[in-house]
Design an enzyme around this catalytic site. Structure first.
Site, PDB file in Angstrom:
ATOM      1  N   ASP A 265      51.139  69.964  28.368  1.00  0.00           N
ATOM      2  CA  ASP A 265      51.762  70.751  29.428  1.00  0.00           C
ATOM      3  C   ASP A 265      53.202  70.275  29.593  1.00  0.00           C
ATOM      4  OD1 ASP A 265      50.601  72.786  31.667  1.00  0.00           O
ATOM      5  OD2 ASP A 265      52.321  71.671  32.446  1.00  0.00           O
ATOM      6  N   ASP A 305      47.973  79.577  27.662  1.00  0.00           N
ATOM      7  CA  ASP A 305      47.828  80.264  28.951  1.00  0.00           C
ATOM      8  C   ASP A 305      49.194  80.149  29.617  1.00  0.00           C
ATOM      9  OD1 ASP A 305      47.032  81.424  31.285  1.00  0.00           O
ATOM     10  OD2 ASP A 305      45.554  79.898  31.829  1.00  0.00           O
ATOM     11  N   CYS A 358      47.677  85.344  33.519  1.00  0.00           N
ATOM     12  CA  CYS A 358      46.981  85.938  34.666  1.00  0.00           C
ATOM     13  C   CYS A 358      47.906  86.982  35.302  1.00  0.00           C
ATOM     14  CB  CYS A 358      46.537  84.889  35.677  1.00  0.00           C
ATOM     15  SG  CYS A 358      47.852  83.832  36.313  1.00  0.00           S
TER      16      CYS A 358
END
Length: 405
Positions: A265, A305, A358
């Site tokens: 990340d 993601d 998302c």
């Protein structure tokens, strides 16, 4: 605390949010300054605050407050106040404001003549107010979702159901339902994923219950689990969760296959809780990467993601709805392209690159994938799916891209 005192506290916190303080920080600062409030009080006040954040524009309209959202920055003399916002939200959720605006100790003062008149004469709201959506987003969502746009936006005004993921490597879904029932929690299977459950209501202290504490069950949205179900996972694979965040999808992948899992990340702090969660779930993490030590080698599967508008998850993170601007959306699209290019370089020949968001927006989903495929001819799309909030989870998108050998 009485219900009226909770409403008054929520109004005070909303004043801070309207002044530019992030909601989570405002809630934390309020709790530190009011240590008499128990856990039930804090949870109820949080629910009130987040209810207004989801329905800010319609609450302002019903409370005769200015139609200005929390991200406006320049308030001048038109800054909405928490009292009017709470008044408007109580009205539109069917509560009687007079029962909370009592003037008693710790309660808000009685309704003024102007406020009483506002309640008696419901406003004629514009579409963006009624749907609690920034006006500039409406034509984009209409183009992307067609005649389902209003239905989706109305869904995003309400609180999201509580989704759980069963660690199928250790327990079956039926056994998980029984284990939760023994803790007083009622849950049902959710159709989006074989590992997904949805809980009845919004029970407090769920994370402390034994099945979650012991790593048998994790909190995770059903659509997020369904994204993982679409990934081509086999035992022994070398897998990289490139934008791992808290690692929820890493743990979900580990529930499906025994593989070598690596996480990365851009902000390693987001992964701080992953190690203990992985240990509880019985999942070894082979490598943890960050900006100081980027991932190395080739991976059989790389999941991105990617950072996005979060428009599919506005029920959970409503502040993002008001913070999004055209300039911010453009910046996110640039970041998404850069992430895809970096992740592509880490995908071995014959391997899979999975891109997920998302987001509800084609600009961040189909258009981002099409732009990447036009830049990198080594990949072709072999699968993917959109998940709508109308299916009972967050709005998600995933594209499965194969690097040709």
């Amino acid at each position: 605390m009485t219900p009226a005192a909770r409403v008054a506290s929520a109004a005070a916190i909303l004043d801070r949010v309207a002044g530019g303080e992030p909601a989570e920080r405002a809630l934390t600062n309020w709790a530190r300054s009011n240590r008499y409030a128990g856990s039930g009080d804090r949870a109820a006040i949080r629910d009130l605050v987040f209810g207004v954040l989801r329905r800010w524009r319609s609450a302002a309209a019903h409370g005769a407050a200015p139609d200005v959202t929390p991200d406006a920055g320049q308030w001048a003399d038109h800054r909405p106040d928490g009292r009017r916002l709470m008044l408007g939200d109580l009205v539109q959720t069917g509560e009687d404001p007079a029962a909370f605006f009592t003037g008693d100790r710790f309660a808000l003062g009685p309704l003024s003549d102007e406020e009483t008149a506002a309640i008696a004469d419901p406003p004629a709201m514009e579409r963006g107010q009624r749907l609690d959506c920034p006006d500039w987003m409406l034509p984009i969502l209409d183009a992307d979702m067609g005649d389902r746009a209003d239905e989706v936006l109305l869904t995003l005004r309400e609180r999201s159901p509580v989704g759980l993921r069963v660690n199928l490597a250790r327990i079956s879904r039926e056994e998980a339902i029984t284990a939760l029932a023994q803790e007083g929690i009622t849950a049902q299977a959710h159709p989006l994923s074989p590992s997904a459950l949805v809980v009845d209501g919004f029970p407090r202290g769920l994370a402390a219950k034994a099945p979650l504490r012991d790593g048998l069950i994790e909190m995770q949205d059903p659509a997020s689990q369904a994204v993982v179900d679409l990934l081509p996972l086999d035992p022994g694979m070398r897998v990289l969760d490139y934008c791992a965040g808290g690692g929820g999808k890493t743990l979900a992948m580990a529930g499906r296959a025994r593989a070598e899992f690596h996480v990365h990340d851009a902000d390693p702090g987001r992964m701080a809780d992953l190690a203990p969660r992985a240990e509880r779930a019985g999942v070894p993490i082979a490598g943890t990467w960050g900006p100081a030590a980027p991932p190395e080698g080739d991976f059989d599967l790389v999941l991105c993601d990617a950072p996005c508008s979060g428009s599919g998850a506005w029920r959970r993170s409503p502040e993002g709805k008001w913070a999004l601007t055209p300039a911010r959306l453009d910046a996110l699209r640039q970041i998404q392209g850069e992430i895809l290019d970096r992740a592509a370089a880490l995908t071995r020949k014959g391997g899979t690159l999975a891109y997920a968001t998302c987001s509800l927006l084609r600009a961040e989903n189909e258009e981002a994938v099409a732009a990447f495929l036009s830049r990198d001819g080594r990949f072709r799309q072999t699968g993917g799916r959109r998940f709508s909030p109308l299916e009972g989870g967050d709005g998600f998108f995933v594209a499965i891209l194969e690097r040709q050998s």
